[in-house]
Design a protein around this motif. Structure first.
Motif, PDB file in Angstrom:
ATOM      1  N   VAL A 172       0.831  -1.207   0.000  1.00  0.00           N
ATOM      2  CA  VAL A 172       0.000   0.000   0.000  1.00  0.00           C
ATOM      3  C   VAL A 172       0.863   1.254   0.000  1.00  0.00           C
ATOM      4  CG1 VAL A 172      -1.710   1.315   1.316  1.00  0.00           C
ATOM      5  CG2 VAL A 172      -1.944  -1.166   1.078  1.00  0.00           C
ATOM      6  N   VAL A 173       1.907   1.270   0.813  1.00  0.00           N
ATOM      7  CA  VAL A 173       2.808   2.428   0.827  1.00  0.00           C
ATOM      8  C   VAL A 173       3.379   2.661  -0.568  1.00  0.00           C
ATOM      9  CG1 VAL A 173       4.992   3.324   1.725  1.00  0.00           C
ATOM     10  CG2 VAL A 173       3.382   2.180   3.266  1.00  0.00           C
ATOM     11  N   SER A 174       3.797   1.596  -1.225  1.00  0.00           N
ATOM     12  CA  SER A 174       4.378   1.710  -2.564  1.00  0.00           C
ATOM     13  C   SER A 174       3.341   2.132  -3.604  1.00  0.00           C
ATOM     14  CB  SER A 174       5.008   0.371  -2.956  1.00  0.00           C
ATOM     15  OG  SER A 174       5.525   0.420  -4.265  1.00  0.00           O
ATOM     16  N   ARG A 175       2.145   1.569  -3.531  1.00  0.00           N
ATOM     17  CA  ARG A 175       1.108   1.847  -4.526  1.00  0.00           C
ATOM     18  C   ARG A 175       0.740   3.324  -4.549  1.00  0.00           C
ATOM     19  NH1 ARG A 175      -3.831  -0.704  -2.659  1.00  0.00           N
ATOM     20  NH2 ARG A 175      -2.726  -2.645  -3.112  1.00  0.00           N
ATOM     21  N   TYR A 176       0.708   3.949  -3.367  1.00  0.00           N
ATOM     22  CA  TYR A 176       0.297   5.351  -3.296  1.00  0.00           C
ATOM     23  C   TYR A 176       1.462   6.324  -3.305  1.00  0.00           C
ATOM     24  CZ  TYR A 176      -4.389   3.597  -2.714  1.00  0.00           C
ATOM     25  OH  TYR A 176      -5.597   2.976  -2.942  1.00  0.00           O
ATOM     26  N   ASN A 177       2.634   5.814  -3.647  1.00  0.00           N
ATOM     27  CA  ASN A 177       3.773   6.685  -3.934  1.00  0.00           C
ATOM     28  C   ASN A 177       3.620   7.177  -5.372  1.00  0.00           C
ATOM     29  OD1 ASN A 177       6.311   7.963  -3.762  1.00  0.00           O
ATOM     30  ND2 ASN A 177       7.349   6.130  -4.528  1.00  0.00           N
ATOM     31  N   GLU A 178       2.613   8.019  -5.570  1.00  0.00           N
ATOM     32  CA  GLU A 178       2.179   8.402  -6.912  1.00  0.00           C
ATOM     33  C   GLU A 178       2.874   9.672  -7.404  1.00  0.00           C
ATOM     34  OE1 GLU A 178      -2.468   6.924  -6.511  1.00  0.00           O
ATOM     35  OE2 GLU A 178      -1.949   8.979  -5.996  1.00  0.00           O
ATOM     36  N   PRO A 179       3.140   9.777  -8.716  1.00  0.00           N
ATOM     37  CA  PRO A 179       3.703  11.014  -9.261  1.00  0.00           C
ATOM     38  C   PRO A 179       2.798  12.209  -8.954  1.00  0.00           C
ATOM     39  CG  PRO A 179       3.823   9.248 -10.875  1.00  0.00           C
ATOM     40  CD  PRO A 179       2.989   8.723  -9.745  1.00  0.00           C
ATOM     41  N   LEU A 180       3.419  13.346  -8.684  1.00  0.00           N
ATOM     42  CA  LEU A 180       2.693  14.565  -8.352  1.00  0.00           C
ATOM     43  C   LEU A 180       3.006  15.629  -9.395  1.00  0.00           C
ATOM     44  CD1 LEU A 180       3.518  14.606  -4.527  1.00  0.00           C
ATOM     45  CD2 LEU A 180       1.371  13.880  -5.591  1.00  0.00           C
ATOM     46  N   ASN A 181       1.983  16.282  -9.878  1.00  0.00           N
ATOM     47  CA  ASN A 181       2.155  17.251 -10.953  1.00  0.00           C
ATOM     48  C   ASN A 181       1.742  18.643 -10.493  1.00  0.00           C
ATOM     49  OD1 ASN A 181       2.931  15.248 -12.933  1.00  0.00           O
ATOM     50  ND2 ASN A 181       0.796  14.566 -12.865  1.00  0.00           N
ATOM     51  N   SER A 182       2.171  19.633 -11.253  1.00  0.00           N
ATOM     52  CA  SER A 182       1.793  21.018 -10.996  1.00  0.00           C
ATOM     53  C   SER A 182       1.259  21.627 -12.275  1.00  0.00           C
ATOM     54  CB  SER A 182       3.000  21.815 -10.493  1.00  0.00           C
ATOM     55  OG  SER A 182       4.036  21.814 -11.464  1.00  0.00           O
ATOM     56  N   PRO A 183       0.383  22.641 -12.178  1.00  0.00           N
ATOM     57  CA  PRO A 183      -0.122  23.302 -13.390  1.00  0.00           C
ATOM     58  C   PRO A 183       0.990  24.059 -14.111  1.00  0.00           C
ATOM     59  CG  PRO A 183      -0.857  24.461 -11.423  1.00  0.00           C
ATOM     60  CD  PRO A 183      -0.203  23.194 -10.948  1.00  0.00           C
ATOM     61  N   ALA A 184       0.840  24.171 -15.407  1.00  0.00           N
ATOM     62  CA  ALA A 184       1.872  24.822 -16.221  1.00  0.00           C
ATOM     63  C   ALA A 184       2.078  26.280 -15.839  1.00  0.00           C
ATOM     64  CB  ALA A 184       1.490  24.719 -17.699  1.00  0.00           C
ATOM     65  N   ASP A 185       1.032  26.933 -15.316  1.00  0.00           N
ATOM     66  CA  ASP A 185       1.152  28.351 -14.997  1.00  0.00           C
ATOM     67  C   ASP A 185       1.506  28.603 -13.534  1.00  0.00           C
ATOM     68  OD1 ASP A 185      -1.223  27.478 -13.932  1.00  0.00           O
ATOM     69  OD2 ASP A 185      -2.428  29.169 -14.670  1.00  0.00           O
ATOM     70  N   ALA A 186       1.911  27.567 -12.798  1.00  0.00           N
ATOM     71  CA  ALA A 186       2.297  27.759 -11.398  1.00  0.00           C
ATOM     72  C   ALA A 186       3.515  28.672 -11.310  1.00  0.00           C
ATOM     73  CB  ALA A 186       2.610  26.418 -10.746  1.00  0.00           C
ATOM     74  N   ALA A 187       3.516  29.564 -10.336  1.00  0.00           N
ATOM     75  CA  ALA A 187       4.675  30.445 -10.125  1.00  0.00           C
ATOM     76  C   ALA A 187       5.881  29.597  -9.716  1.00  0.00           C
ATOM     77  CB  ALA A 187       4.356  31.474  -9.047  1.00  0.00           C
ATOM     78  N   ARG A 188       7.074  29.979 -10.182  1.00  0.00           N
ATOM     79  CA  ARG A 188       8.265  29.139 -10.031  1.00  0.00           C
ATOM     80  C   ARG A 188       9.418  29.928  -9.425  1.00  0.00           C
ATOM     81  NH1 ARG A 188      12.606  28.260 -13.612  1.00  0.00           N
ATOM     82  NH2 ARG A 188      13.574  26.186 -13.475  1.00  0.00           N
ATOM     83  N   PHE A 189      10.187  29.268  -8.547  1.00  0.00           N
ATOM     84  CA  PHE A 189      11.358  29.881  -7.928  1.00  0.00           C
ATOM     85  C   PHE A 189      12.417  28.800  -7.789  1.00  0.00           C
ATOM     86  CE2 PHE A 189      14.148  31.913  -5.011  1.00  0.00           C
ATOM     87  CZ  PHE A 189      13.862  33.284  -5.005  1.00  0.00           C
ATOM     88  N   LEU A 190      13.591  29.017  -8.349  1.00  0.00           N
ATOM     89  CA  LEU A 190      14.690  28.065  -8.269  1.00  0.00           C
ATOM     90  C   LEU A 190      15.667  28.504  -7.187  1.00  0.00           C
ATOM     91  CD1 LEU A 190      16.050  25.537  -9.520  1.00  0.00           C
ATOM     92  CD2 LEU A 190      17.318  27.096 -11.012  1.00  0.00           C
ATOM     93  N   VAL A 191      15.993  27.591  -6.288  1.00  0.00           N
ATOM     94  CA  VAL A 191      16.917  27.893  -5.191  1.00  0.00           C
ATOM     95  C   VAL A 191      18.123  26.967  -5.301  1.00  0.00           C
ATOM     96  CG1 VAL A 191      17.207  28.091  -2.698  1.00  0.00           C
ATOM     97  CG2 VAL A 191      14.959  28.477  -3.716  1.00  0.00           C
TER      98      VAL A 191
END
Length: 312
Positions: free
Chosen positions: A175-194
């Motif tokens: 169950v832990v492995s099954r719900y280790n699901e990829p997570l996505n963000s919308p294309a227009d999300a504000a972005r900051f690189l650190v």
């Protein structure tokens, strides 16, 4: 129904399958009453309406039960083990502890559910060897077949219709492995690189200001900025590239902060266990779970994405 099979592992983690309020009360009230009669500590963490049902059914005995509304205390499943279950059990290490915990109920969103299922699976590791019984009710009328099947996989013991059985489907690691699901963000999300520590103050301002624009109060925006700081600092200190990409957006009634890096979270219990003053480190994810209304993690050997959501 027994609270613990004789001679077995002292930690017992049953799933109770029930239909309607009568079945709910007929199983849980005797479980609580027996614990009180034995003089042991007893706690209940269930959604508000169910909490009031149990309080009324227990009468004056309810004053001897520690009660929490799980829809508030356990809104983020990642804080239930450290902030609810272990917080209570660790105060009573010298005696048997009984807890009713209902982290999955009708109305949990599809976004929340994977974290809920992982939480139920990880309880087993968090309490191995402890003299504790944690009974988890599951509403057969209100939950779908996926949730009920997952309950059989995350609980070694099943209670249903007054009978007790060993779960033949028990497989918490699956169950832990099954719900280790990829997570996505919308294309227009504000972005900051650190990619260096000196950028952290600017990143905090970016998150705080963006969160307010998206509708969070200033206090909750400050919480989200602190969450972002903990996640990004962890990336700077503990990943091969020592850099992180942060994204921020609003989705419905939540503001989401996402941090992605090339590290790997190898311990699924990270951020889920209480820390003592003698234990160095390990508090970053614990704080994130404490502050956020939901935390989702997807991790592989090539990278990790963490999403922390704060409700508007």
């Amino acid at each position: 129904m027994r609270s613990s099979p004789p001679g077995a592992e002292p930690f017992v983690h049953p799933a109770l399958f029930y239909r309607g309020d009568d079945e709910y009360l007929s199983a849980l009230v005797p479980f609580l009453a027996e614990g009180l009669e034995q003089g042991g500590p007893v706690a209940v963490a269930v959604p508000g309406r169910k909490l009031e049902l149990l309080r009324a059914a227990l009468g004056g005995a309810a004053d001897s039960v520690f009660m929490l509304d799980m829809s508030e205390a356990g809104r983020n499943p990642g804080r239930i083990i450290p902030g609810v279950l272990r917080a209570f059990a660790d105060k009573h290490r010298d005696t048997h502890v009984r807890i009713i915990g209902e982290p999955i109920w009708p109305g949990r969103s599809r976004t929340e559910y994977p974290a809920c299922a992982q939480h139920e699976a990880l309880i087993n590791e968090a309490f191995t060897g402890r003299d504790v019984t944690i009974l988890c009710p599951y509403d057969k009328d209100g939950l779908d077949e996926v949730a009920l099947a997952d309950a059989r996989a995350t609980h070694p013991v099943l209670w249903e219709s007054g009978a007790e059985a060993v779960s033949e489907a028990y497989a918490p690691d699956v169950v832990v492995s099954r719900y280790n699901e990829p997570l996505n963000s919308p294309a227009d999300a504000a972005r900051f690189l650190v990619d260096k520590v000196t950028l952290l103050p600017a990143m905090r301002r970016f998150v705080g200001a963006g969160a307010v624009r998206h509708g969070l109060s200033r206090d909750r925006a400050a919480d989200l900025a602190l969450i972002a700081t903990e996640l990004v600092t962890n990336s700077l200190l503990h990943t091969p590239s020592a850099r992180a990409e942060l994204r921020l957006w609003r989705d419905g009634d939540h503001v989401t902060c996402q941090v992605r890096d090339d590290g790997h979270v190898s311990d699924p219990m990270a951020g889920r266990l209480p820390r003592t003053s003698s234990q160095p480190g390990g508090r970053g994810l614990l704080m994130v779970n404490h502050l956020a209304d939901l935390v989702r993690i997807h991790t592989t050997p090539s990278g990790t994405t963490v999403q922390a959501l704060c409700r508007i």
